[in-house]
Design a protein around this motif. Structure first.
Motif, PDB file in Angstrom:
ATOM      1  N   ARG A   9      -9.495  -6.508   3.840  1.00 57.52           N
ATOM      2  CA  ARG A   9      -8.305  -6.258   4.623  1.00 57.52           C
ATOM      3  C   ARG A   9      -8.348  -4.859   5.250  1.00 57.52           C
ATOM      4  N   LEU A  61      -8.209  -4.040   9.134  1.00 54.86           N
ATOM      5  CA  LEU A  61      -7.147  -3.167   9.626  1.00 54.86           C
ATOM      6  C   LEU A  61      -7.739  -1.967  10.374  1.00 54.86           C
ATOM      7  N   TRP A  79      -8.848  -6.719  -1.027  1.00 54.12           N
ATOM      8  CA  TRP A  79      -8.153  -5.584  -0.386  1.00 54.12           C
ATOM      9  C   TRP A  79      -9.114  -4.900   0.587  1.00 54.12           C
ATOM     10  N   SER A  95       1.723  -0.832   7.910  1.00 51.69           N
ATOM     11  CA  SER A  95       2.259  -1.693   6.855  1.00 51.69           C
ATOM     12  C   SER A  95       2.620  -3.059   7.420  1.00 51.69           C
ATOM     13  N   PRO A  99       0.835  -1.205   0.000  1.00 48.13           N
ATOM     14  CA  PRO A  99       0.000   0.000   0.000  1.00 48.13           C
ATOM     15  C   PRO A  99       0.867   1.252   0.000  1.00 48.13           C
ATOM     16  N   ALA A 101      -4.580   1.100  -0.829  1.00 45.77           N
ATOM     17  CA  ALA A 101      -4.257  -0.264  -1.228  1.00 45.77           C
ATOM     18  C   ALA A 101      -3.898  -0.274  -2.702  1.00 45.77           C
ATOM     19  N   TRP A 158      -0.571  -5.038   7.532  1.00 46.09           N
ATOM     20  CA  TRP A 158      -1.287  -5.171   6.248  1.00 46.09           C
ATOM     21  C   TRP A 158      -1.374  -6.636   5.804  1.00 46.09           C
TER      22      TRP A 158
END
Lengths: 224, 344
Positions: A36, A40, A33, A79, A11, A25, A82
């Protein structure tokens, strides 16, 4: 799975001033994505110094107090998480929305059918047959951007927005569809009306929809 | 209780807003100049986030239906209490029946009236701020108008009045001098900054941007030689914060303000640093804006400095209250001078 991911770029991060980070993303927009991002967002809510998370379309904004957590520390955390955050976010709920298609409060149904080269019945069938995903909420309190509109039903927004459309308007704008929570201006095409309370500031939570929810429309009747 | 005596389609009840609901599409709202509201509350012994009145339409008149302790902060406007001048940024006791009038500001654009106890309107999603777009919060979800009666929340204990604080302008420098009518704010480049041509970036930084009359709590629309927008990427909708400088296809920037959209997709030149948002809030239509590129660390230092100053003010006011516990009214004048010196 790891193998596939390692071929994807990471990302992209950018500053939104000193108190917010935007994580985008990799393109293209992809539901995996997006899952996710929801997971997150959920995870980051409990990170010390994080004030607020805001999932967008294929991206995540995190608002934080830079005196409690520096931007670079937050970015490493994002990150780092991720790849690991997987799909452990809260499971989305199913919401069924009963719709009266057409008629006085679905004034653009005919036009959408014309644009698609379909009959009104076919438009309604396509619209109710599909399962939609709430990508994120924005624009107005409680308004969910739904992904999954059959491409046949996509239609560019109106040149001139209407000054006011009724509460519960079921609308198509570009490649998206949604239900407009309260009477307000809109440039989307109104194909029906749903008797549903998507937003109520005295309720907890005030918004009925949340990112990750699934929406199905049910045809109450078609008014012609 | 107070009675609003003037109409003003943009005068609203505001506290520090309702953060935390952006992901539901709810704007943060809250005072445009949060520093002025914060200090105004400290001056009347309130927690800094108590609800006060944000005034954009002048003259603004209000009658006190009971004795109260008030402060007027924010825009540099003449304030009259029953026709007699009243010091701004000053803790003042008013009597039942008195009328306060705030006249058109000479500088700045948002005035704040804070009252001991704070304005008593229902909490909506943990805030008393008016959300004009969603039509909830504040007084019946709308701007104040003539005849509105507002209750105040009870406050415990007495509160000494008759002292003031220095304007934030003097204590929170913007990192550079600017001539009158020109407001300088610092910004941190955002994701699309690098996509603008060198010429576009320079034009953005070097130009004095006019704040147009279309500017409001939601956003400031700027006008100048347009920025070239060819070749900028198309964006998917993402979260926005107040201070975000967007560049729509017209090339004329828009800055999101307190009632910022929760999401948007125009290319972003940058975001005005939080420490300068109060200064931007006081800009008015016809003023010119100049942007200076800042680093994240500069922005964080400026924010830390502001918080430290506000904390120091709070402590000074508290110790003043303690010291004044037994001071008689005849001594207050001397106290005023003393406090004026301390804060100056």
């Amino acid at each position: 799975m790891r193998d596939i991911e390692s071929r994807h770029p990471l990302p992209r991060f950018s500053n939104l001033g000193s108190g917010a980070l935007l994580m985008e993303a990799p393109a293209p927009l992809d539901i995996s994505w997006q899952r996710r991002i929801w997971a997150l967002a959920y995870q980051m809510e409990s990170c010390p110094g994080v004030l607020e998370t805001m999932p967008g379309m294929n991206n995540l904004m995190v608002v934080f107090d830079p005196l409690l957590i520096p931007a670079d520390a937050l970015q490493s955390r994002l990150s780092g998480s991720w790849h690991d955050c997987g799909r452990d976010g809260p499971a989305g709920k199913q919401v069924e929305v009963p719709v009266v298609y057409g008629g006085e409060n679905g004034m653009d149904l005919q036009q959408v059918a014309q644009h698609a080269g379909l009959s009104v019945d076919e438009v309604v069938r396509l619209h109710v047959e599909t399962s939609y995903t709430v990508y994120f909420l924005g624009g107005y309190p409680g308004f969910g951007y739904l992904g999954g509109l059959p491409p046949e039903l996509a239609m560019p927004r109106r040149q001139v927005p209407r000054m006011q459309v009724p509460k519960g308007s079921v609308a198509i704008g570009g490649q998206q569809t949604g239900v407009i929570p309260s009477a307000q201006p809109s440039g989307w095409h109104i194909i029906g009306n749903a008797n549903i309370d998507l937003f109520n500031e005295t309720r907890d939570p005030p918004a009925l929809l949340a990112p990750g929810d699934t929406v199905r429309f049910r045809c109450e009747r078609i008014e012609r | 209780m107070i009675e609003i005596l003037s109409n003003g389609a943009l005068n609203t009840i505001q506290d520090l807003g309702r953060p935390g609901y952006r992901k539901m599409g709810i704007t943060v709202a809250g005072a445009m100049d949060s520093v002025a509201l914060w200090i105004g509350n400290l001056l009347v012994g309130n927690p800094p986030g108590s609800a006060g009145i944000e005034i954009l339409i002048f003259p603004f008149r209000v009658r006190f239906l009971a004795d109260a302790v008030i402060a007027v902060t924010g825009a540099d406007c003449d304030a009259l209490l029953d026709g007699a001048p009243l010091l701004p940024w000053w803790s003042t006791r008013v009597r039942q029946g008195q009328v306060l009038e705030l006249q058109t500001p000479l500088q700045g654009s948002k005035g704040y009236l804070t009252l001991r106890g704070g304005v008593d309107v229902p909490l909506v999603l943990q805030s008393r701020s008016t959300d004009l777009k969603a039509k909830f919060g504040g007084h019946q979800g709308r701007a104040l108008k003539k005849g509105d009666l507002l209750r105040l929340l009870p406050a415990t204990g007495d509160w000494q009045t008759g002292y003031g604080v220095q304007r934030p302008q003097a204590r929170l420098p913007s990192g550079g001098d600017s001539p009158p009518g020109v407001v300088q704010v610092r910004m941190i480049p955002a994701a699309e900054y690098a996509f603008f041509t060198t010429e576009g970036q320079e034009r953005f930084r070097k130009q004095q941007w006019l704040v147009t009359p279309d500017s409001n709590r939601q956003g400031y629309r700027l006008s100048g030689t347009p920025l070239p927008t060819d070749g900028l990427p198309e964006l998917l909708s993402h979260g926005l914060v107040p201070g975000t400088i967007q560049v729509p296809p017209s090339g004329q920037p828009i800055i999101q303000m307190s009632d910022a959209n929760t999401s948007g997709g125009y290319p972003k030149m940058g975001v005005v640093i939080e420490a300068d948002m109060w200064r931007l809030a006081q800009a008015r239509p016809g003023d010119r804006l100049v942007f200076r590129v800042a680093t994240v660390s500069e922005a964080v230092t400026a924010l830390a400095k502001r918080r430290a100053w506000l904390q120091k003010l709070e402590q000074a006011i508290c110790s003043r209250q303690r010291a004044d516990g037994n001071v008689r009214r005849k001594n207050v004048d001397a106290g005023m001078a003393r406090m004026g010196n301390i804060y100056a």
